[in-house]
Design a protein around this motif. Structure first.
Motif, PDB file in Angstrom:
ATOM      1  N   SER A  48       0.972  -1.145   0.064  1.00  0.00           N
ATOM      2  CA  SER A  48       0.090   0.145   0.217  1.00  0.00           C
ATOM      3  C   SER A  48       0.972   1.225   0.122  1.00  0.00           C
ATOM      4  O   SER A  48       1.637   1.565   0.938  1.00  0.00           O
ATOM      5  N   VAL A  49       0.586   2.254  -1.073  1.00  0.00           N
ATOM      6  CA  VAL A  49       1.210   3.420  -0.991  1.00  0.00           C
ATOM      7  C   VAL A  49       0.432   4.391  -1.642  1.00  0.00           C
ATOM      8  O   VAL A  49      -0.780   4.063  -2.411  1.00  0.00           O
ATOM      9  N   PRO A  50       0.584   5.928  -1.363  1.00  0.00           N
ATOM     10  CA  PRO A  50      -0.386   6.757  -2.059  1.00  0.00           C
ATOM     11  C   PRO A  50      -0.605   6.645  -3.432  1.00  0.00           C
ATOM     12  O   PRO A  50       0.573   6.462  -4.234  1.00  0.00           O
ATOM     13  N   ASP A  51      -1.615   6.805  -4.239  1.00  0.00           N
ATOM     14  CA  ASP A  51      -1.979   7.287  -5.411  1.00  0.00           C
ATOM     15  C   ASP A  51      -1.135   8.220  -6.048  1.00  0.00           C
ATOM     16  O   ASP A  51      -1.932   9.521  -5.770  1.00  0.00           O
ATOM     17  N   VAL A  52      -0.102   8.379  -6.582  1.00  0.00           N
ATOM     18  CA  VAL A  52       0.764   9.488  -6.992  1.00  0.00           C
ATOM     19  C   VAL A  52      -0.086  10.295  -7.857  1.00  0.00           C
ATOM     20  O   VAL A  52       0.240  11.558  -8.093  1.00  0.00           O
ATOM     21  N   LEU A  53      -0.875   9.867  -8.788  1.00  0.00           N
ATOM     22  CA  LEU A  53      -1.619  10.496  -9.959  1.00  0.00           C
ATOM     23  C   LEU A  53      -2.823  11.353  -9.099  1.00  0.00           C
ATOM     24  O   LEU A  53      -3.532  12.112  -9.893  1.00  0.00           O
ATOM     25  N   THR A  54      -3.330  10.819  -7.912  1.00  0.00           N
ATOM     26  CA  THR A  54      -4.504  11.644  -7.429  1.00  0.00           C
ATOM     27  C   THR A  54      -4.354  12.282  -5.983  1.00  0.00           C
ATOM     28  O   THR A  54      -5.234  13.016  -5.790  1.00  0.00           O
ATOM     29  N   ASP A  55      -3.466  11.871  -5.189  1.00  0.00           N
ATOM     30  CA  ASP A  55      -3.274  12.337  -3.775  1.00  0.00           C
ATOM     31  C   ASP A  55      -3.112  13.758  -3.866  1.00  0.00           C
ATOM     32  O   ASP A  55      -2.021  14.124  -4.401  1.00  0.00           O
ATOM     33  N   GLU A  56      -3.821  14.374  -2.999  1.00  0.00           N
ATOM     34  CA  GLU A  56      -3.630  15.815  -2.941  1.00  0.00           C
ATOM     35  C   GLU A  56      -2.655  16.340  -2.128  1.00  0.00           C
ATOM     36  O   GLU A  56      -1.946  17.683  -2.298  1.00  0.00           O
ATOM     37  N   THR A  57      -1.850  15.473  -1.337  1.00  0.00           N
ATOM     38  CA  THR A  57      -0.552  15.945  -0.728  1.00  0.00           C
ATOM     39  C   THR A  57       0.718  15.779  -1.503  1.00  0.00           C
ATOM     40  O   THR A  57       1.422  16.663  -1.099  1.00  0.00           O
ATOM     41  N   LEU A  58       0.457  14.823  -2.442  1.00  0.00           N
ATOM     42  CA  LEU A  58       1.696  14.479  -3.447  1.00  0.00           C
ATOM     43  C   LEU A  58       1.566  15.443  -4.704  1.00  0.00           C
ATOM     44  O   LEU A  58       0.600  15.612  -5.254  1.00  0.00           O
ATOM     45  N   ARG A  59       2.663  15.934  -5.073  1.00  0.00           N
ATOM     46  CA  ARG A  59       2.934  16.651  -6.375  1.00  0.00           C
ATOM     47  C   ARG A  59       4.171  16.162  -6.932  1.00  0.00           C
ATOM     48  O   ARG A  59       5.330  15.760  -6.124  1.00  0.00           O
ATOM     49  N   VAL A  60       4.400  16.194  -8.180  1.00  0.00           N
ATOM     50  CA  VAL A  60       5.587  15.533  -8.922  1.00  0.00           C
ATOM     51  C   VAL A  60       6.587  16.789  -9.549  1.00  0.00           C
ATOM     52  O   VAL A  60       5.695  17.520 -10.540  1.00  0.00           O
ATOM     53  N   TYR A  61       7.790  16.788  -9.144  1.00  0.00           N
ATOM     54  CA  TYR A  61       8.598  18.068  -9.702  1.00  0.00           C
ATOM     55  C   TYR A  61       9.136  17.651 -11.105  1.00  0.00           C
ATOM     56  O   TYR A  61       9.679  16.377 -10.981  1.00  0.00           O
ATOM     57  N   VAL A  62       8.895  18.443 -12.008  1.00  0.00           N
ATOM     58  CA  VAL A  62       9.722  18.405 -13.446  1.00  0.00           C
ATOM     59  C   VAL A  62      10.634  19.171 -13.541  1.00  0.00           C
ATOM     60  O   VAL A  62      10.602  20.389 -13.384  1.00  0.00           O
ATOM     61  N   ARG A  63      11.922  18.755 -14.004  1.00  0.00           N
ATOM     62  CA  ARG A  63      12.951  19.557 -14.422  1.00  0.00           C
ATOM     63  C   ARG A  63      12.967  20.017 -15.772  1.00  0.00           C
ATOM     64  O   ARG A  63      12.206  19.319 -16.724  1.00  0.00           O
ATOM     65  N   ARG A  64      13.438  21.266 -16.128  1.00  0.00           N
ATOM     66  CA  ARG A  64      13.505  21.790 -17.357  1.00  0.00           C
ATOM     67  C   ARG A  64      14.365  20.830 -18.227  1.00  0.00           C
ATOM     68  O   ARG A  64      15.392  20.422 -17.924  1.00  0.00           O
ATOM     69  N   LYS A  65      13.972  20.552 -19.595  1.00  0.00           N
ATOM     70  CA  LYS A  65      14.484  19.749 -20.541  1.00  0.00           C
ATOM     71  C   LYS A  65      15.075  20.601 -21.687  1.00  0.00           C
ATOM     72  O   LYS A  65      15.241  21.795 -21.432  1.00  0.00           O
TER      73      LYS A  65
END
Length: 472
Positions: A312-329
């Motif tokens: 069991s882990v949080p759903d990274v696609l829907t969990d409001e506490t989580l955000r995903v950091y993207v770097r400049r490409k």
């Protein structure tokens, strides 16, 4: 020198078997941390326990741009005894000019204890027809690493996965995988029923993590098997160990205190596959009303391991506490075409350096050690705490300590060391050996195996690399 012969008494003889002989040869983890490669032979069956990368041996001869030549197959590794010279173990294309003939597989399987590189990092050269046995979560983590890490390859093997409670029949061997607690999910120890009796292999484990009950279960079941041999990690058996042995609960309490005491950005680094540590920081973010901004690699790992319904882990696609950091490409515009397929999954909910820079008081930011350049774009306020929640040596995720502190000093980020080790403390290893009560203990994955013999009243065998040991 004659091989050691360990004889077991009739009350230790299992399954009504006649007395036979098993052989163990250690090609790694001998007076070093990591690099596990242990060959077990019994009644014509040959298996390896782990097949990891030896950071210690590699660092003696290769560093930076001085690396083994791919054009030479495994030749450069053989030259320095980093890999064993064994027929029927390697892929044919790796053997040119090595003196090892190309042949059909002569190994019946590789048992993986857990997916850390010092235990799986040399799988890529193993013959593709040799099956690899590992926990279900371990296979998902291996897939995630290969998808998300350029140049990462563990080989095109027949992976046979399992959970605790399953039994594996490999030739003449009956193998029981049993969960243990470590700094990566899907870690297992093994009870291997050979013709001479039970051989127990701990893998890497600890007694102070969130799932210490799993290690306790392993100890009880290993003791019940009445092993003739216990092969145990002893990473933290050393003359002195100044590190504080936090529990995971202790890490939570200390980090919570740091987060509660600041209105600035909190930066945190930890091993990317330590999902217990992820859960600790995630919980603190929720309790503190902050968002937990994580790397795309960690996000992808979370995305993959949810395929195992038992974990069991949080759903990274829907969990409001989580955000995903993207770097400049390439384009600098966060254009979808600049990102590989596995990263595009997260672009819809992704945040950038602008977002983190503008919301510093509301964020715990997971900073990968190899992405310190992001600090230039984020511009953390001076005094923003940096929590270093890792410490084990010989990891592919470490950077030079002086280099790290140069960056922290430049941005005026106070350093906090808060970590629960993935390994038992020295005293805990001694207690584990006493409780399992083998006829013979073999300490590996340590620079100080001799210290084990003085700490337990059990026959201790200090092995030499490449030497065969027989047990009957």
């Amino acid at each position: 020198m004659r091989p050691l012969m360990v004889r077991f008494t009739p009350e230790r003889e299992d399954f009504g078997r006649k007395r036979h002989m098993a052989k163990l040869t250690f090609y790694g983890a001998v007076r070093e941390i990591g690099g596990n490669k242990i060959l077990l032979e019994d009644n014509g069956t040959r298996i390896f326990l782990d097949f990891g990368r030896s950071f210690g041996a590699m660092n003696q001869y290769f560093a930076g741009y001085l690396v083994p030549r791919s054009v030479n197959g495994i030749g450069d590794y053989l030259e320095f005894d980093i890999l064993p010279k064994i027929e029927g173990l390697y892929r044919g294309e790796m053997l040119e000019d090595t003196g090892i003939p190309v042949s059909q597989p002569q190994i019946d399987g590789v048992l993986i204890s857990h997916p850390h590189v010092d235990h799986i990092g040399s799988l890529s050269v193993v013959h593709e027809r040799i099956p690899v046995y590992c926990g279900e979560i371990s296979k998902l983590i291996i897939d995630a690493i290969e998808d998300s890490t350029a140049g990462s390859n563990f080989g095109d093997h027949d992976f046979k996965t399992f959970h605790t409670g399953d039994q594996l029949k490999i030739g003449s061997l009956l193998v029981e995988p049993i969960h243990v607690d470590h700094s990566v999910p899907g870690a297992y120890g093994y009870i291997i029923h050979a013709s001479c009796g039970a051989i127990v292999f701990t893998g890497d484990l600890r007694m102070h993590g969130i799932r210490k009950d799993m290690t306790e279960d392993f100890i009880l079941r290993a003791n019940k098997a009445k092993p003739i041999v216990l092969i145990t990690e002893a990473t933290r058996v050393m003359p002195s160990d100044a590190r504080q042995t936090y529990s995971e609960e202790g890490v939570h309490a200390e980090v919570k205190k740091i987060v509660s005491g600041t209105d600035k950005l909190v930066l945190a680094t930890f091993y990317g596959r330590d999902l217990d540590r992820f859960k600790t920081f995630y919980k603190i973010a929720k309790e503190s009303g902050r968002q937990f901004v994580i790397s795309t690699k960690l996000a992808y790992l979370l995305y993959k391991v949810r395929e195992d319904s038992k974990f069991s882990v949080p759903d990274v696609l829907t969990d409001e506490t989580l955000r995903v950091y993207v770097r400049r490409k390439k384009s600098g515009e966060y254009d979808e075409k600049d990102y590989p397929k596995w990263e595009r999954i997260f672009l819809e909910r992704a945040v950038t350096s602008d977002y983190v820079r503008g919301n510093q008081s509301r964020i715990i930011f997971n900073l990968d050690l190899f992405n310190f350049q992001e600090l230039i774009d984020i511009k953390p306020e001076p005094g923003s705490p940096f929590i270093h929640s890792m410490s084990e040596p010989f990891s592919e995720e470490d950077i030079n300590d002086e280099l790290m502190h140069n960056w922290l000093d430049h941005f005026k980020l106070p350093f906090h060391q808060v970590h629960a080790s993935g390994h038992c403390a020295g005293a805990e290893i001694m207690e584990l050996i006493k409780r399992i009560n083998p006829q013979t203990v073999i300490p590996i994955h340590t620079e100080y195996p001799d210290l084990v013999s003085s700490g337990v009243d059990v026959e201790t065998l200090i092995v030499e690399k490449g030497k065969e040991y027989s047990f009957s």
